[in-house]
Design an enzyme around this catalytic site. Structure first.
Site: not given
Ligand code: FES
Length: 145
Positions: A33, A35, A58, A102
């Site tokens: 992603c 991140d 996120c 994540c």
């Protein structure tokens, strides 16, 4: 979709920020992603006295970083290394499957910070591998429930 604990750590993250003159700093990126997370450690006598994080990511990344820092504070380096992303997710009462990747950011950033600490102090930690450039998608398979 998110547990109350995830929402709590997302809206009120613990240990956010940075540590000046940290003993170890680890930065990792999530290739899936884009991140990024950075973890700072203050270590004395092999014990993590303080830990802070910065996450450009996120809500699940923020919540898992927050919980991971809570779990490792006051622990020895070896104990901290035993805390997996699955343990962090469990402490948060679970994450939606699509968000499991994540939670890898926190584990990998912590390992990278410990690696940095070990490098700076000439310490060899058995089983600890150098940080990866990026976290790759296939690693999310680790958390099967
Ligand atoms: Fe990137 Fe969660 S979507 S860390």
């Amino acid at each position: 979709m998110y547990s109350e604990k995830v929402m709590d750590h997302f809206t009120n993250p613990r240990n956010m920020g940075e540590i000046e003159n940290a003993d170890g700093v680890g930065t990792v990126g999530n290739a899936k992603c884009g991140d990024i997370m950075r973890i700072y450690l203050k270590v004395e006598n092999n014990v993590i006295q303080d830990v802070r994080f910065k996450t450009f990511g996120c809500g699940a990344a923020v919540a898992t970083s927050s919980m991971a820092t809570e779990l490792v504070k006051g622990k020895t380096i070896q104990q901290a290394l035993e805390i997996t992303n699955a343990a962090v997710a469990e402490a948060l009462d679970g994450l939606p499957k699509a968000k499991v990747h994540c939670s890898l950011l926190a584990e990998e950033a912590l390992h990278a910070a410990i690696w940095d600490y070990a490098q700076k102090n000439g310490i060899v930690i058995e089983g600890l591998e150098p940080p990866k450039e990026d976290i790759h998608e296939e690693e999310e398979d680790e958390d099967e429930d």
